[in-house]
Motif scaffolding. Structure first.
Motif, PDB file in Angstrom:
ATOM      1  N   ALA A 120       0.804  -1.219   0.000  1.00 26.92           N
ATOM      2  CA  ALA A 120       0.000   0.000   0.000  1.00 26.92           C
ATOM      3  C   ALA A 120       0.838   1.271   0.000  1.00 26.92           C
ATOM      4  O   ALA A 120       0.328   2.353  -0.308  1.00 26.92           O
ATOM      5  CB  ALA A 120      -0.926  -0.002   1.225  1.00 26.92           C
ATOM      6  N   MET A 121       2.110   1.164   0.338  1.00 23.11           N
ATOM      7  CA  MET A 121       2.940   2.346   0.542  1.00 23.11           C
ATOM      8  C   MET A 121       3.034   3.270  -0.677  1.00 23.11           C
ATOM      9  O   MET A 121       2.944   4.493  -0.541  1.00 23.11           O
ATOM     10  CB  MET A 121       4.338   1.934   0.988  1.00 23.11           C
ATOM     11  N   PRO A 122       3.253   2.740  -1.894  1.00 19.47           N
ATOM     12  CA  PRO A 122       3.344   3.658  -3.037  1.00 19.47           C
ATOM     13  C   PRO A 122       2.098   4.519  -3.222  1.00 19.47           C
ATOM     14  O   PRO A 122       2.201   5.709  -3.538  1.00 19.47           O
ATOM     15  CB  PRO A 122       3.554   2.716  -4.233  1.00 19.47           C
ATOM     16  N   VAL A 123       0.917   3.925  -3.035  1.00 15.28           N
ATOM     17  CA  VAL A 123      -0.331   4.680  -3.197  1.00 15.28           C
ATOM     18  C   VAL A 123      -0.457   5.724  -2.089  1.00 15.28           C
ATOM     19  O   VAL A 123      -0.847   6.874  -2.340  1.00 15.28           O
ATOM     20  CB  VAL A 123      -1.542   3.730  -3.193  1.00 15.28           C
ATOM     21  N   ALA A 124      -0.104   5.340  -0.859  1.00 13.69           N
ATOM     22  CA  ALA A 124      -0.168   6.291   0.251  1.00 13.69           C
ATOM     23  C   ALA A 124       0.752   7.480   0.006  1.00 13.69           C
ATOM     24  O   ALA A 124       0.376   8.644   0.213  1.00 13.69           O
ATOM     25  CB  ALA A 124       0.217   5.592   1.555  1.00 13.69           C
ATOM     26  N   ALA A 125       1.966   7.208  -0.460  1.00 12.68           N
ATOM     27  CA  ALA A 125       2.926   8.290  -0.718  1.00 12.68           C
ATOM     28  C   ALA A 125       2.430   9.223  -1.807  1.00 12.68           C
ATOM     29  O   ALA A 125       2.585  10.448  -1.730  1.00 12.68           O
ATOM     30  CB  ALA A 125       4.285   7.696  -1.098  1.00 12.68           C
ATOM     31  N   ARG A 126       1.814   8.674  -2.835  1.00 11.71           N
ATOM     32  CA  ARG A 126       1.298   9.512  -3.928  1.00 11.71           C
ATOM     33  C   ARG A 126       0.147  10.387  -3.451  1.00 11.71           C
ATOM     34  O   ARG A 126       0.104  11.582  -3.724  1.00 11.71           O
ATOM     35  CB  ARG A 126       0.826   8.631  -5.087  1.00 11.71           C
ATOM     36  N   GLU A 127      -0.805   9.803  -2.724  1.00 13.28           N
ATOM     37  CA  GLU A 127      -1.974  10.559  -2.298  1.00 13.28           C
ATOM     38  C   GLU A 127      -1.622  11.635  -1.271  1.00 13.28           C
ATOM     39  O   GLU A 127      -2.294  12.662  -1.187  1.00 13.28           O
ATOM     40  CB  GLU A 127      -3.036   9.611  -1.732  1.00 13.28           C
ATOM     41  N   LEU A 128      -0.565  11.388  -0.495  1.00 14.06           N
ATOM     42  CA  LEU A 128      -0.140  12.370   0.496  1.00 14.06           C
ATOM     43  C   LEU A 128       0.904  13.320  -0.068  1.00 14.06           C
ATOM     44  O   LEU A 128       1.474  14.134   0.684  1.00 14.06           O
ATOM     45  CB  LEU A 128       0.414  11.660   1.740  1.00 14.06           C
ATOM     46  N   ASP A 129       1.138  13.229  -1.365  1.00 10.85           N
ATOM     47  CA  ASP A 129       2.106  14.087  -2.047  1.00 10.85           C
ATOM     48  C   ASP A 129       3.469  14.003  -1.353  1.00 10.85           C
ATOM     49  O   ASP A 129       4.134  15.012  -1.112  1.00 10.85           O
ATOM     50  CB  ASP A 129       1.620  15.547  -2.051  1.00 10.85           C
ATOM     51  N   GLY A 130       3.879  12.764  -1.072  1.00  9.47           N
ATOM     52  CA  GLY A 130       5.117  12.577  -0.322  1.00  9.47           C
ATOM     53  C   GLY A 130       6.060  11.559  -0.925  1.00  9.47           C
ATOM     54  O   GLY A 130       6.833  10.928  -0.190  1.00  9.47           O
ATOM     55  N   VAL A 131       6.030  11.380  -2.246  1.00  6.63           N
ATOM     56  CA  VAL A 131       6.925  10.403  -2.870  1.00  6.63           C
ATOM     57  C   VAL A 131       8.384  10.763  -2.623  1.00  6.63           C
ATOM     58  O   VAL A 131       9.242   9.900  -2.454  1.00  6.63           O
ATOM     59  CB  VAL A 131       6.633  10.280  -4.386  1.00  6.63           C
ATOM     60  N   GLY A 132       8.684  12.055  -2.558  1.00  3.84           N
ATOM     61  CA  GLY A 132      10.050  12.480  -2.299  1.00  3.84           C
ATOM     62  C   GLY A 132      10.532  12.077  -0.916  1.00  3.84           C
ATOM     63  O   GLY A 132      11.739  12.004  -0.665  1.00  3.84           O
ATOM     64  N   LEU A 133       9.593  11.810   0.002  1.00  2.00           N
ATOM     65  CA  LEU A 133       9.935  11.380   1.364  1.00  2.00           C
ATOM     66  C   LEU A 133       9.694   9.886   1.554  1.00  2.00           C
ATOM     67  O   LEU A 133       9.625   9.398   2.692  1.00  2.00           O
ATOM     68  CB  LEU A 133       9.106  12.160   2.385  1.00  2.00           C
ATOM     69  N   TYR A 134       9.594   9.171   0.449  1.00  2.00           N
ATOM     70  CA  TYR A 134       9.222   7.756   0.480  1.00  2.00           C
ATOM     71  C   TYR A 134      10.133   6.941   1.395  1.00  2.00           C
ATOM     72  O   TYR A 134       9.679   6.115   2.185  1.00  2.00           O
ATOM     73  CB  TYR A 134       9.257   7.201  -0.941  1.00  2.00           C
ATOM     74  N   ALA A 135      11.446   7.165   1.302  1.00  2.00           N
ATOM     75  CA  ALA A 135      12.389   6.375   2.105  1.00  2.00           C
ATOM     76  C   ALA A 135      12.183   6.598   3.596  1.00  2.00           C
ATOM     77  O   ALA A 135      12.417   5.697   4.413  1.00  2.00           O
ATOM     78  CB  ALA A 135      13.825   6.713   1.722  1.00  2.00           C
ATOM     79  N   PHE A 136      11.737   7.809   4.001  1.00  3.09           N
ATOM     80  CA  PHE A 136      11.516   8.096   5.416  1.00  3.09           C
ATOM     81  C   PHE A 136      10.437   7.196   6.008  1.00  3.09           C
ATOM     82  O   PHE A 136      10.473   6.889   7.199  1.00  3.09           O
ATOM     83  CB  PHE A 136      11.092   9.553   5.602  1.00  3.09           C
ATOM     84  N   ALA A 137       9.478   6.798   5.193  1.00  2.00           N
ATOM     85  CA  ALA A 137       8.403   5.949   5.701  1.00  2.00           C
ATOM     86  C   ALA A 137       8.944   4.603   6.172  1.00  2.00           C
ATOM     87  O   ALA A 137       8.340   3.950   7.027  1.00  2.00           O
ATOM     88  CB  ALA A 137       7.345   5.740   4.621  1.00  2.00           C
ATOM     89  N   PHE A 138      10.063   4.177   5.622  1.00  2.00           N
ATOM     90  CA  PHE A 138      10.694   2.926   6.044  1.00  2.00           C
ATOM     91  C   PHE A 138      11.781   3.172   7.087  1.00  2.00           C
ATOM     92  O   PHE A 138      11.824   2.524   8.118  1.00  2.00           O
ATOM     93  CB  PHE A 138      11.284   2.205   4.831  1.00  2.00           C
ATOM     94  N   SER A 139      12.677   4.110   6.792  1.00  2.00           N
ATOM     95  CA  SER A 139      13.796   4.331   7.704  1.00  2.00           C
ATOM     96  C   SER A 139      13.327   4.908   9.040  1.00  2.00           C
ATOM     97  O   SER A 139      13.967   4.693  10.074  1.00  2.00           O
ATOM     98  CB  SER A 139      14.836   5.258   7.064  1.00  2.00           C
ATOM     99  N   GLY A 140      12.201   5.645   9.054  1.00  2.00           N
ATOM    100  CA  GLY A 140      11.677   6.155  10.313  1.00  2.00           C
ATOM    101  C   GLY A 140      11.328   5.035  11.272  1.00  2.00           C
ATOM    102  O   GLY A 140      11.511   5.148  12.489  1.00  2.00           O
ATOM    103  N   TYR A 141      10.839   3.934  10.733  1.00  2.00           N
ATOM    104  CA  TYR A 141      10.527   2.764  11.548  1.00  2.00           C
ATOM    105  C   TYR A 141      11.794   2.242  12.219  1.00  2.00           C
ATOM    106  O   TYR A 141      11.837   1.985  13.418  1.00  2.00           O
ATOM    107  CB  TYR A 141       9.901   1.686  10.667  1.00  2.00           C
ATOM    108  N   PHE A 142      12.844   2.055  11.413  1.00  2.00           N
ATOM    109  CA  PHE A 142      14.069   1.479  11.948  1.00  2.00           C
ATOM    110  C   PHE A 142      14.751   2.412  12.940  1.00  2.00           C
ATOM    111  O   PHE A 142      15.388   1.956  13.891  1.00  2.00           O
ATOM    112  CB  PHE A 142      15.024   1.138  10.805  1.00  2.00           C
ATOM    113  N   THR A 143      14.642   3.714  12.724  1.00  2.00           N
ATOM    114  CA  THR A 143      15.296   4.671  13.616  1.00  2.00           C
ATOM    115  C   THR A 143      14.797   4.511  15.047  1.00  2.00           C
ATOM    116  O   THR A 143      15.591   4.409  15.990  1.00  2.00           O
ATOM    117  CB  THR A 143      15.039   6.106  13.130  1.00  2.00           C
ATOM    118  N   THR A 144      13.506   4.487  15.238  1.00  2.00           N
ATOM    119  CA  THR A 144      12.956   4.372  16.588  1.00  2.00           C
ATOM    120  C   THR A 144      13.060   2.950  17.131  1.00  2.00           C
ATOM    121  O   THR A 144      13.127   2.759  18.346  1.00  2.00           O
ATOM    122  CB  THR A 144      11.490   4.829  16.609  1.00  2.00           C
ATOM    123  N   SER A 145      13.079   1.959  16.245  1.00  2.00           N
ATOM    124  CA  SER A 145      13.198   0.585  16.721  1.00  2.00           C
ATOM    125  C   SER A 145      14.553   0.348  17.383  1.00  2.00           C
ATOM    126  O   SER A 145      14.678  -0.495  18.285  1.00  2.00           O
ATOM    127  CB  SER A 145      12.986  -0.413  15.578  1.00  2.00           C
TER     128      SER A 145
END
Length: 503
Positions: free
Chosen positions: A76-101
């Motif tokens: 679902a991530m690609p669609v979420a990034a497009r609808e939120l106008d955040g494709v440029g921040l796409y990597a943050f959606a994954f790396s943000g998880y690992f940062t806090t973990s």
């Protein structure tokens, strides 16, 4: 992390990171009423016998839930990034998880040792569910990323606490069986998850993929928590409950998390001002990493340091690349989210097969060679993936390549856990296992940040309408992610030659 290698929070990713070390963890002296020996009603008792059934079903259901979330969210991530106008921040959606973990892992280790694993498991699952709800209701990309960060904190808590549960609740003879159940729990979600997520995304919307999963938390908690309280509750050793947390390790963990966050922000923003947070991130990361990982890890010193380094190189390169596969197929080849996610489904099965192969006693003398072969497969799969940017190359090429890559990862990730314990003194098993997970998660953050920076620098953030407008495509942005990660995987093949001390 499971035998799948961490809570694979890419497209098929993790868990992070990471129940992979659980299969190798040896029991430690817990100081409690020796639960593992207490629960030996008979030599024929199994993990699904009357004594263990509720606990086994409960904790395997937790892993199953995490596995399904990992596969579903990636689709679902690609669609979420497009609808939120955040494709440029796409990597943050994954790396943000690992940062806090990263912080969650160290905190859970301290918490479990001093209070038992019940509270970290409960709080971790609650944070995981809260993060999903926050992302699923987000109206802006930064809120979405915040939700992923909350989810990562919960994932970090859960992974380490489950290690403690298995080590304390099951006798040694039953641990291989519960580990096999963890590995098997990834197979069905790997196949069903992308299809279900794609269908929900297309017909109901991507938000339902996030907000629907927390409802599934109730059953695992209802089954597992009472059993964890009974079989694995309490402090680890006499007087441990009164002991304070190791403040130095907590500070180092916070330094890693904050440093990684600053570094990925600086890498993603690509403006001169961004050099300041990036430099601050490096200043925090370096001493924290040196304090939490075995000496010599950064230079691939022979033995344990190279095992820890290999885990990070393998997981980071593969997951950083895998995170961009669905986005590439959706925006460059016009595939639906369902088909894009399904292209990775076979990897769940081949990863399990790779884990099974390395577990055979007859391959033990050849373990290092097997790991070298696995890393070569990983590098080849990552290098082959961007070939689909050429229209003449069938899109299913990615599915075939990724199946081979996941087989290689099954060989490498499980073997690294086995080697870790072979090279660790019993009293160092917990510390070294934590180092393995930190290497896994930290490398995901760093390589996702590097890949995201390259992606953004070459115009990847402007592919929002590429599925409908070919002129908006930027295939070079994807090639700039995959090809360097293939190079990192090849470095991992070299590291496999340094896993043993010279005799």
């Amino acid at each position: 992390m499971t035998e799948k290698g961490g809570w694979r929070q890419g497209s098929l990713s993790v868990v992070g990171l990471t129940l992979a070390g659980m299969a190798a963890l040896e029991p430690r002296d817990t100081g409690v009423a020796d639960v593992s020996k207490d629960a030996r009603p008979g030599s024929g008792e199994t993990v699904l016998g009357r004594s263990y059934r509720a606990l086994s079903v409960g904790i395997v259901s937790v892993v199953l839930l995490i596995a399904f979330e990992a596969t579903a969210v990636g689709t679902a991530m690609p669609v979420a990034a497009r609808e939120l106008d955040g494709v440029g921040l796409y990597a943050f959606a994954f790396s943000g998880y690992f940062t806090t973990s990263l912080f969650g892992m160290v905190l859970a280790g301290q918490w479990s040792d001093r209070r038992g694993p019940l509270a970290p498991v409960s709080c971790g699952i609650a944070a995981f569910a809260a993060g999903l709800l926050l992302s699923g209701t987000a109206g802006a990309m930064w809120v979405f990323i915040l939700g992923r960060a909350v989810q990562g904190l919960g994932g970090g808590l859960v992974i380490v606490a489950l290690y403690v549960v298995v080590g304390r609740a099951y006798p040694e003879r039953l641990r291989p069986a519960i580990m096999a159940a963890f590995a098997a729990s990834w197979v069905v979600p790997s196949v069903v998850g992308p299809l279900a997520s794609g269908a929900v995304t297309e017909h109901l919307g991507w938000r339902w993929v996030f907000v629907g999963i927390p409802a599934l938390v109730v059953l695992p908690l209802a089954l597992a928590l009472p059993q964890i309280r009974r079989r694995a509750g309490g402090p680890v050793g006499a007087g441990a409950e009164a002991a304070s947390f190791d403040r130095r390790r907590i500070r180092l963990a916070f330094g890693i998390s904050l440093g990684a966050g600053l570094l990925q922000y600086g890498a993603q923003d690509l403006r001169p001002f961004s050099l300041l947070p990036a430099a601050a991130g490096v200043a925090l990361l370096v001493p924290a990493v040196l304090g939490l990982l075995p000496p010599g890890t950064y230079r691939a010193a022979r033995g344990l340091p190279s095992v820890v380094l290999l885990r990070g190189v393998a997981a980071g390169s593969f997951i950083a690349a895998e995170s961009f596969v669905p986005l590439m197929l959706v925006t460059q080849r016009g595939l639906s989210p369902t088909l894009a996610g399904f292209s990775l489904a076979a990897g769940g099965l081949t990863w399990a097969v790779g884990s099974w192969v390395q577990s055979r006693s007859r391959v033990e003398p050849y373990r290092e060679r097997l790991m070298t072969f696995g890393m070569v497969l990983v590098a080849a799969a990552i290098a082959a993936a961007p070939s689909v940017l050429i229209d003449a190359v069938p899109a299913w090429t990615v599915a075939v390549a990724w199946a081979f890559g996941c087989f290689g990862m099954g060989l490498v990730i499980s073997s690294s856990s086995v080697l870790l314990l072979q090279l660790s003194a019993p009293e160092e098993a917990g510390t070294n296992s934590a180092a393995l997970q930190i290497s896994d998660a930290l490398s995901n953050v760093l390589l996702l940040s590097a890949g995201g920076a390259a992606f953004a620098a070459l115009g990847g953030g402007t592919v929002t309408h590429a599925a409908t407008d070919a002129s908006g495509s930027h295939p070079a942005a994807f090639a700039a992610v995959f090809l360097p990660m293939a190079g990192v995987a090849l470095v991992g093949a070299w590291v496999t030659t340094r896993l043993r001390e010279r005799t």
